[in-house]
Motif scaffolding. Structure first.
Motif, PDB file in Angstrom:
ATOM      1  N   PRO A  13       0.833  -1.204   0.000  1.00 19.53           N
ATOM      2  CA  PRO A  13       0.000   0.000   0.000  1.00 19.53           C
ATOM      3  C   PRO A  13       0.867   1.253   0.000  1.00 19.53           C
ATOM      4  CG  PRO A  13      -0.049  -1.071   2.149  1.00 19.53           C
ATOM      5  CD  PRO A  13       0.744  -1.951   1.236  1.00 19.53           C
ATOM      6  N   THR A  14       0.486   2.224  -0.827  1.00 23.91           N
ATOM      7  CA  THR A  14       1.266   3.454  -0.940  1.00 23.91           C
ATOM      8  C   THR A  14       0.784   4.536   0.013  1.00 23.91           C
ATOM      9  OG1 THR A  14      -0.163   4.417  -2.634  1.00 23.91           O
ATOM     10  CG2 THR A  14       1.645   3.002  -3.392  1.00 23.91           C
ATOM     11  N   GLY A  15      -0.451   4.428   0.463  1.00 23.60           N
ATOM     12  CA  GLY A  15      -1.039   5.490   1.264  1.00 23.60           C
ATOM     13  C   GLY A  15      -1.631   6.592   0.409  1.00 23.60           C
ATOM     14  N   ILE A  16      -1.591   6.396  -0.903  1.00 22.51           N
ATOM     15  CA  ILE A  16      -2.148   7.356  -1.851  1.00 22.51           C
ATOM     16  C   ILE A  16      -3.376   6.706  -2.479  1.00 22.51           C
ATOM     17  CG2 ILE A  16      -1.704   8.691  -3.948  1.00 22.51           C
ATOM     18  CD1 ILE A  16       1.315   8.560  -3.119  1.00 22.51           C
ATOM     19  N   ALA A  17      -4.550   7.202  -2.126  1.00 19.70           N
ATOM     20  CA  ALA A  17      -5.819   6.558  -2.481  1.00 19.70           C
ATOM     21  C   ALA A  17      -5.956   6.197  -3.963  1.00 19.70           C
ATOM     22  CB  ALA A  17      -6.995   7.418  -2.022  1.00 19.70           C
ATOM     23  N   PRO A  18      -5.656   7.092  -4.914  1.00 23.60           N
ATOM     24  CA  PRO A  18      -5.826   6.718  -6.321  1.00 23.60           C
ATOM     25  C   PRO A  18      -4.927   5.550  -6.760  1.00 23.60           C
ATOM     26  CG  PRO A  18      -5.664   9.099  -6.125  1.00 23.60           C
ATOM     27  CD  PRO A  18      -5.323   8.521  -4.781  1.00 23.60           C
ATOM     28  N   LEU A  19      -3.774   5.399  -6.150  1.00 17.90           N
ATOM     29  CA  LEU A  19      -2.898   4.271  -6.487  1.00 17.90           C
ATOM     30  C   LEU A  19      -3.314   2.994  -5.773  1.00 17.90           C
ATOM     31  CD1 LEU A  19       0.648   5.906  -6.494  1.00 17.90           C
ATOM     32  CD2 LEU A  19      -0.664   5.127  -8.458  1.00 17.90           C
ATOM     33  N   ALA A  40       5.409  16.421  -7.492  1.00 21.27           N
ATOM     34  CA  ALA A  40       4.592  15.230  -7.244  1.00 21.27           C
ATOM     35  C   ALA A  40       5.485  14.028  -6.980  1.00 21.27           C
ATOM     36  CB  ALA A  40       3.670  14.962  -8.427  1.00 21.27           C
ATOM     37  N   GLY A  41       6.593  13.924  -7.706  1.00 20.13           N
ATOM     38  CA  GLY A  41       7.524  12.818  -7.505  1.00 20.13           C
ATOM     39  C   GLY A  41       8.148  12.848  -6.124  1.00 20.13           C
ATOM     40  N   ALA A  42       8.498  14.022  -5.662  1.00 21.22           N
ATOM     41  CA  ALA A  42       9.094  14.154  -4.333  1.00 21.22           C
ATOM     42  C   ALA A  42       8.106  13.723  -3.253  1.00 21.22           C
ATOM     43  CB  ALA A  42       9.549  15.593  -4.095  1.00 21.22           C
ATOM     44  N   LEU A  43       6.863  14.114  -3.395  1.00 21.51           N
ATOM     45  CA  LEU A  43       5.839  13.713  -2.419  1.00 21.51           C
ATOM     46  C   LEU A  43       5.616  12.206  -2.446  1.00 21.51           C
ATOM     47  CD1 LEU A  43       3.227  16.582  -2.899  1.00 21.51           C
ATOM     48  CD2 LEU A  43       4.779  16.243  -0.960  1.00 21.51           C
ATOM     49  N   PHE A  44       5.598  11.637  -3.646  1.00 19.08           N
ATOM     50  CA  PHE A  44       5.397  10.190  -3.767  1.00 19.08           C
ATOM     51  C   PHE A  44       6.570   9.426  -3.161  1.00 19.08           C
ATOM     52  CE2 PHE A  44       6.031   6.213  -6.054  1.00 19.08           C
ATOM     53  CZ  PHE A  44       4.870   5.562  -5.704  1.00 19.08           C
ATOM     54  N   ILE A  45       7.780   9.842  -3.466  1.00 15.63           N
ATOM     55  CA  ILE A  45       8.955   9.155  -2.926  1.00 15.63           C
ATOM     56  C   ILE A  45       8.973   9.242  -1.409  1.00 15.63           C
ATOM     57  CG2 ILE A  45      11.478   9.206  -2.806  1.00 15.63           C
ATOM     58  CD1 ILE A  45      11.380  10.085  -5.792  1.00 15.63           C
ATOM     59  N   GLU A  46       8.659  10.392  -0.877  1.00 11.86           N
ATOM     60  CA  GLU A  46       8.598  10.546   0.585  1.00 11.86           C
ATOM     61  C   GLU A  46       7.560   9.595   1.184  1.00 11.86           C
ATOM     62  OE1 GLU A  46       9.605  12.478   4.306  1.00 11.86           O
ATOM     63  OE2 GLU A  46      10.546  12.727   2.361  1.00 11.86           O
ATOM     64  N   LEU A  59      13.219  -0.276  -1.292  1.00 14.41           N
ATOM     65  CA  LEU A  59      12.798   0.373  -2.527  1.00 14.41           C
ATOM     66  C   LEU A  59      14.023   0.673  -3.369  1.00 14.41           C
ATOM     67  CD1 LEU A  59      10.420   3.085  -1.032  1.00 14.41           C
ATOM     68  CD2 LEU A  59       9.756   0.873  -1.969  1.00 14.41           C
ATOM     69  N   ALA A  60      13.834   0.738  -4.672  1.00 16.23           N
ATOM     70  CA  ALA A  60      14.885   1.173  -5.589  1.00 16.23           C
ATOM     71  C   ALA A  60      14.335   2.341  -6.391  1.00 16.23           C
ATOM     72  CB  ALA A  60      15.308   0.043  -6.508  1.00 16.23           C
ATOM     73  N   LEU A  61      15.153   3.349  -6.587  1.00 17.30           N
ATOM     74  CA  LEU A  61      14.775   4.520  -7.360  1.00 17.30           C
ATOM     75  C   LEU A  61      15.814   4.715  -8.455  1.00 17.30           C
ATOM     76  CD1 LEU A  61      13.243   7.211  -7.855  1.00 17.30           C
ATOM     77  CD2 LEU A  61      14.776   8.245  -6.174  1.00 17.30           C
ATOM     78  N   VAL A  62      15.369   4.660  -9.714  1.00 18.74           N
ATOM     79  CA  VAL A  62      16.242   4.973 -10.841  1.00 18.74           C
ATOM     80  C   VAL A  62      15.948   6.425 -11.192  1.00 18.74           C
ATOM     81  CG1 VAL A  62      16.873   4.433 -13.212  1.00 18.74           C
ATOM     82  CG2 VAL A  62      16.207   2.596 -11.641  1.00 18.74           C
ATOM     83  N   ASP A  63      16.899   7.278 -10.900  1.00 21.42           N
ATOM     84  CA  ASP A  63      16.726   8.724 -11.029  1.00 21.42           C
ATOM     85  C   ASP A  63      17.401   9.211 -12.305  1.00 21.42           C
ATOM     86  OD1 ASP A  63      16.263  11.389 -10.534  1.00 21.42           O
ATOM     87  OD2 ASP A  63      17.545  11.509  -8.765  1.00 21.42           O
ATOM     88  N   THR A  67      16.685  14.289 -10.221  1.00 21.11           N
ATOM     89  CA  THR A  67      15.857  15.300  -9.559  1.00 21.11           C
ATOM     90  C   THR A  67      15.577  14.982  -8.094  1.00 21.11           C
ATOM     91  OG1 THR A  67      13.859  14.198 -10.355  1.00 21.11           O
ATOM     92  CG2 THR A  67      14.722  15.998 -11.700  1.00 21.11           C
ATOM     93  N   PHE A  68      15.898  13.770  -7.651  1.00 17.04           N
ATOM     94  CA  PHE A  68      15.650  13.399  -6.256  1.00 17.04           C
ATOM     95  C   PHE A  68      16.626  14.148  -5.355  1.00 17.04           C
ATOM     96  CE2 PHE A  68      16.492  10.297  -2.713  1.00 17.04           C
ATOM     97  CZ  PHE A  68      15.327  10.560  -2.029  1.00 17.04           C
TER      98      PHE A  68
END
Length: 90
Positions: A13-19, A40-46, A59-63, A67-68
């Motif tokens: 679960p992401t905690g973001i209702a639409p996802l 939006a990406g910063a908020l999602f990653i957080e 988690l893995a992030l390919v940046d 911008t991260f």
């Protein structure tokens, strides 16, 4: 040898209702590509870093565009993140 601690196709679960609405979150162990504005990406990653801490997963992030900005993350959240920086993003 790969050891999985969750059932196949378990959801994170992401905690973001639409996802979370369609299937309950993102599939654990799967590659998910998300794109959007830097803000939006910063908020999602957080949000996902908090989820990783709560769920005790990684988690893995390919940046690609580099911008991260980890300086804005709360102390300790980066311990569960593999951050890959690209030198020549297309």
């Amino acid at each position: 040898m790969i050891v999985r601690l969750w059932p196949p196709c378990a959801m994170l679960p992401t905690g973001i209702a639409p996802l979370d609405a369609p299937e309950g979150g993102l599939r654990r162990g799967a590659l998910s590509e998300l794109s959007g504005s830097s803000a939006a990406g910063a908020l999602f990653i957080e949000a996902m870093l908090h989820t990783a801490a709560r769920e005790r997963c990684f988690l893995a992030l390919v940046d690609g565009p580099r911008t991260f900005e980890p300086q804005g993350c709360a102390h300790g959240l980066l311990e569960r993140l593999l951050w890959v920086l690209c030198t020549d993003a297309l």
